[in-house]
Each structure stands twice: as structure tokens, then as C-alpha cells.
Design a protein around this motif. Structure first.
Motif, PDB file in Angstrom:
ATOM      1  N   CYS A 108       0.681  -1.276  -0.220  1.00 58.75           N
ATOM      2  CA  CYS A 108      -0.104   0.313   0.267  1.00 58.75           C
ATOM      3  C   CYS A 108       1.070   1.331   0.150  1.00 58.75           C
ATOM      4  CB  CYS A 108      -0.938  -0.465   1.237  1.00 58.75           C
ATOM      5  SG  CYS A 108      -2.263  -1.060   0.652  1.00 58.75           S
ATOM      6  N   GLU A 109       2.206   1.284   0.677  1.00 55.41           N
ATOM      7  CA  GLU A 109       2.724   2.184   0.622  1.00 55.41           C
ATOM      8  C   GLU A 109       3.523   2.883   0.066  1.00 55.41           C
ATOM      9  OE1 GLU A 109       3.202   4.927   3.782  1.00 55.41           O
ATOM     10  OE2 GLU A 109       1.974   3.322   4.513  1.00 55.41           O
ATOM     11  N   ALA A 114      -4.090  -3.211  -5.258  1.00 56.59           N
ATOM     12  CA  ALA A 114      -4.602  -4.684  -5.499  1.00 56.59           C
ATOM     13  C   ALA A 114      -3.564  -5.721  -5.133  1.00 56.59           C
ATOM     14  CB  ALA A 114      -4.787  -4.340  -7.401  1.00 56.59           C
ATOM     15  N   GLU A 115      -2.543  -5.635  -5.520  1.00 51.68           N
ATOM     16  CA  GLU A 115      -1.630  -6.681  -4.947  1.00 51.68           C
ATOM     17  C   GLU A 115      -1.931  -7.480  -3.471  1.00 51.68           C
ATOM     18  OE1 GLU A 115       2.262  -6.833  -6.893  1.00 51.68           O
ATOM     19  OE2 GLU A 115       1.499  -5.058  -8.060  1.00 51.68           O
ATOM     20  N   ALA A 116      -2.125  -6.137  -2.517  1.00 56.63           N
ATOM     21  CA  ALA A 116      -2.264  -6.641  -1.358  1.00 56.63           C
ATOM     22  C   ALA A 116      -3.634  -7.072  -1.346  1.00 56.63           C
ATOM     23  CB  ALA A 116      -2.331  -4.563  -0.094  1.00 56.63           C
ATOM     24  N   PRO A 135      -8.573 -15.865   8.323  1.00 61.74           N
ATOM     25  CA  PRO A 135      -7.393 -15.552   9.205  1.00 61.74           C
ATOM     26  C   PRO A 135      -7.865 -13.633  10.568  1.00 61.74           C
ATOM     27  CG  PRO A 135      -7.312 -14.795   7.189  1.00 61.74           C
ATOM     28  CD  PRO A 135      -8.911 -15.548   7.546  1.00 61.74           C
ATOM     29  N   GLY A 136      -6.524 -13.537  11.363  1.00 63.99           N
ATOM     30  CA  GLY A 136      -6.676 -13.402  12.820  1.00 63.99           C
ATOM     31  C   GLY A 136      -7.340 -12.286  11.569  1.00 63.99           C
ATOM     32  N   ARG A 137      -7.569 -11.332  13.841  1.00 62.37           N
ATOM     33  CA  ARG A 137      -8.475 -10.124  13.696  1.00 62.37           C
ATOM     34  C   ARG A 137      -7.495  -8.761  13.191  1.00 62.37           C
ATOM     35  NH1 ARG A 137      -7.391  -6.219  17.168  1.00 62.37           N
ATOM     36  NH2 ARG A 137      -6.082  -7.751  18.388  1.00 62.37           N
ATOM     37  N   GLU A 138      -6.607  -8.427  13.188  1.00 62.98           N
ATOM     38  CA  GLU A 138      -5.451  -7.502  13.103  1.00 62.98           C
ATOM     39  C   GLU A 138      -5.363  -7.364  11.358  1.00 62.98           C
ATOM     40  OE1 GLU A 138      -1.374  -7.440  14.665  1.00 62.98           O
ATOM     41  OE2 GLU A 138      -2.194  -6.254  16.381  1.00 62.98           O
ATOM     42  N   LEU A 139      -5.227  -8.581  10.681  1.00 66.98           N
ATOM     43  CA  LEU A 139      -5.171  -9.025   8.831  1.00 66.98           C
ATOM     44  C   LEU A 139      -6.600  -9.144   8.376  1.00 66.98           C
ATOM     45  CD1 LEU A 139      -2.937  -9.283   6.840  1.00 66.98           C
ATOM     46  CD2 LEU A 139      -4.067 -12.227   6.784  1.00 66.98           C
ATOM     47  N   ARG A 140      -7.680  -9.288   9.321  1.00 63.10           N
ATOM     48  CA  ARG A 140      -8.927  -8.762   8.688  1.00 63.10           C
ATOM     49  C   ARG A 140      -9.105  -7.273   8.296  1.00 63.10           C
ATOM     50  NH1 ARG A 140     -10.549 -12.434  12.160  1.00 63.10           N
ATOM     51  NH2 ARG A 140     -11.974 -10.560  12.838  1.00 63.10           N
ATOM     52  N   ALA A 141      -8.896  -6.223   9.684  1.00 60.64           N
ATOM     53  CA  ALA A 141      -8.671  -5.021   9.307  1.00 60.64           C
ATOM     54  C   ALA A 141      -8.093  -4.543   8.848  1.00 60.64           C
ATOM     55  CB  ALA A 141      -8.415  -4.243  10.837  1.00 60.64           C
ATOM     56  N   LEU A 142      -6.808  -4.737   8.514  1.00 55.77           N
ATOM     57  CA  LEU A 142      -6.298  -4.361   7.769  1.00 55.77           C
ATOM     58  C   LEU A 142      -6.937  -4.528   6.317  1.00 55.77           C
ATOM     59  CD1 LEU A 142      -3.383  -2.712   6.900  1.00 55.77           C
ATOM     60  CD2 LEU A 142      -2.332  -5.013   6.498  1.00 55.77           C
ATOM     61  N   PHE A 143      -7.439  -5.157   5.842  1.00 60.16           N
ATOM     62  CA  PHE A 143      -8.070  -5.773   4.871  1.00 60.16           C
ATOM     63  C   PHE A 143      -9.035  -4.963   4.308  1.00 60.16           C
ATOM     64  CE2 PHE A 143     -11.317  -8.394   2.319  1.00 60.16           C
ATOM     65  CZ  PHE A 143     -10.592  -8.209   0.847  1.00 60.16           C
ATOM     66  N   ARG A 145      -9.922  -1.865   5.841  1.00 60.71           N
ATOM     67  CA  ARG A 145      -8.541  -0.795   5.827  1.00 60.71           C
ATOM     68  C   ARG A 145      -8.666  -0.185   4.266  1.00 60.71           C
ATOM     69  NH1 ARG A 145      -5.096   1.655  10.580  1.00 60.71           N
ATOM     70  NH2 ARG A 145      -5.836   3.552   9.125  1.00 60.71           N
ATOM     71  N   ILE A 146      -7.818  -1.750   3.325  1.00 59.58           N
ATOM     72  CA  ILE A 146      -7.329  -1.607   2.647  1.00 59.58           C
ATOM     73  C   ILE A 146      -8.712  -0.960   1.007  1.00 59.58           C
ATOM     74  CG2 ILE A 146      -6.462  -2.756   0.164  1.00 59.58           C
ATOM     75  CD1 ILE A 146      -4.289  -3.845   2.521  1.00 59.58           C
ATOM     76  N   LEU A 147      -9.859  -2.001   1.638  1.00 64.98           N
ATOM     77  CA  LEU A 147     -10.853  -2.015   0.683  1.00 64.98           C
ATOM     78  C   LEU A 147     -11.633  -0.380   0.944  1.00 64.98           C
ATOM     79  CD1 LEU A 147     -12.191  -5.247   1.528  1.00 64.98           C
ATOM     80  CD2 LEU A 147     -10.855  -4.533  -0.122  1.00 64.98           C
ATOM     81  N   ARG A 148     -11.053  -0.041   2.055  1.00 67.08           N
ATOM     82  CA  ARG A 148     -12.221   1.643   2.249  1.00 67.08           C
ATOM     83  C   ARG A 148     -11.327   2.481   2.395  1.00 67.08           C
ATOM     84  NH1 ARG A 148     -13.378  -0.811   7.373  1.00 67.08           N
ATOM     85  NH2 ARG A 148     -12.106   0.197   8.269  1.00 67.08           N
TER      86      ARG A 148
END
Length: 159
Positions: A108-109, A114-116, A135-143, A145-148
Motif C-alpha cells: 500500500c505504501e 490491488a496486490e495487497a 485470518p486473525g483480527r489484525e489482518l482482517r482489519a487491515l484488509f 482499511r484497504i478496501l475502504r
């Protein structure tokens, strides 16, 4: 001796990371990884205590690599190199969510969201097939954030 020194440096590097002292943390964590010279206790063969200790140390080595890349990303170092290194590690250890999380942040940086998302889906499939879980909570939360289309960089790393 090297194993004990490695663990002391790992603890020190993690403390520096928590304090936000990124250049020092990077130097210390790299010094801990520099102590590695192949598989630990390989010369002892199948001697069970050595096999167990080698597995424990290998787990700590992977945790050190994760901490090092967290430092490098938080410090704003070379994201292109981070993507390359983290992609290789994530491919080697496909169910290791922290490596995938770091790779997703690095992608993302460099504006490769899209690759993320693809990395997330690969990890999701791997943990479902191999471990039977999501997947765990942190990975789902990051996902999410990326979608938003939210920023995932520095704020995400400062947890």
C-alpha cells in the motif's frame, strides 16, 4: 553463547521498537540476525532436545524478521526493498499472518493496493486449507482499511 546473545538482542530491539527508536532498533535487530550461521544445532542430528531448541530458535528468528520489517516500515525506509523481501518471506511461510500483514502495508505504501488484496486472499486460502480457520483480527482489519481506501501506513504500524 550465540543463541543467548541473539535472544538478548531481540529483546533489546523490540523494546527500542516500542519506544519508537527506529534507527537503533533496526541496528540491534540486524545484529541479532547476523549471529545466524545456518540451522541451529544441526550437528546434533535427531537428538530430541536439540531439535526442540532449534525449532524454538527458528521461531524466534522469524519473529525477529517480522520485528525488523516493522521497524523498517515504521521508519519509512525503502518500501520497494521491503516489498521484495517480505514477498519472499511470505511465500516461504504462507500461513504466517504477520509477514503477510507487513507485506500488505508495504504494498500500500507503494500504491499497489490491488496486490495487497491479492496477498490477503492468498493468506486467507492458505490458513483455511492448512489450519481450518479464518485470518486473525489484525489482518482482517487491515484488509477492511484497504478496501475502504484508508491510509494503512504509519498509523497502522504504530499499534
Amino acid at each position: 553463547m550465540d543463541a543467548r546473545r541473539f535472544e538478548c538482542l531481540l529483546r533489546e530491539g523490540r523494546q527500542l521498537l516500542r519506544k519508537g527508536r527506529f534507527p537503533e532498533a533496526s541496528r540491534i535487530l540486524r545484529a541479532s540476525l547476523d549471529l545466524w550461521r545456518g540451522a541451529p544445532y544441526a550437528d546434533l542430528g535427531d537428538y530430541e532436545p536439540a531439535v526442540c531448541e532449534a525449532a524454538r530458535l527458528e521461531e524466534l528468528r522469524l519473529a525477529t524478521l517480522e520485528s525488523l520489517w516493522e521497524v523498517e516500515l515504521a521508519w519509512g525506509q525503502d518500501y520497494v526493498t521491503a516489498v521484495a523481501e517480505l514477498a519472499a518471506l511470505s511465500a516461504k511461510f504462507p500461513t504466517r499472518e504477520r509477514l503477510g500483514w507487513l507485506l500488505m502495508v508495504a504494498l500500500c505504501e507503494v500504491d499497489r493496493q490491488a496486490e495487497a488484496v491479492a496477498v490477503y486472499n492468498r493468506i486467507r486460502r492458505a490458513v483455511a486449507q492448512e489450519l481450518g480457520v479464518d485470518p486473525g483480527r489484525e489482518l482482517r482489519a487491515l484488509f477492511a482499511r484497504i478496501l475502504r481506501d484508508e491510509s494503512v501506513g504509519q498509523a497502522c504500524l504504530q499499534r
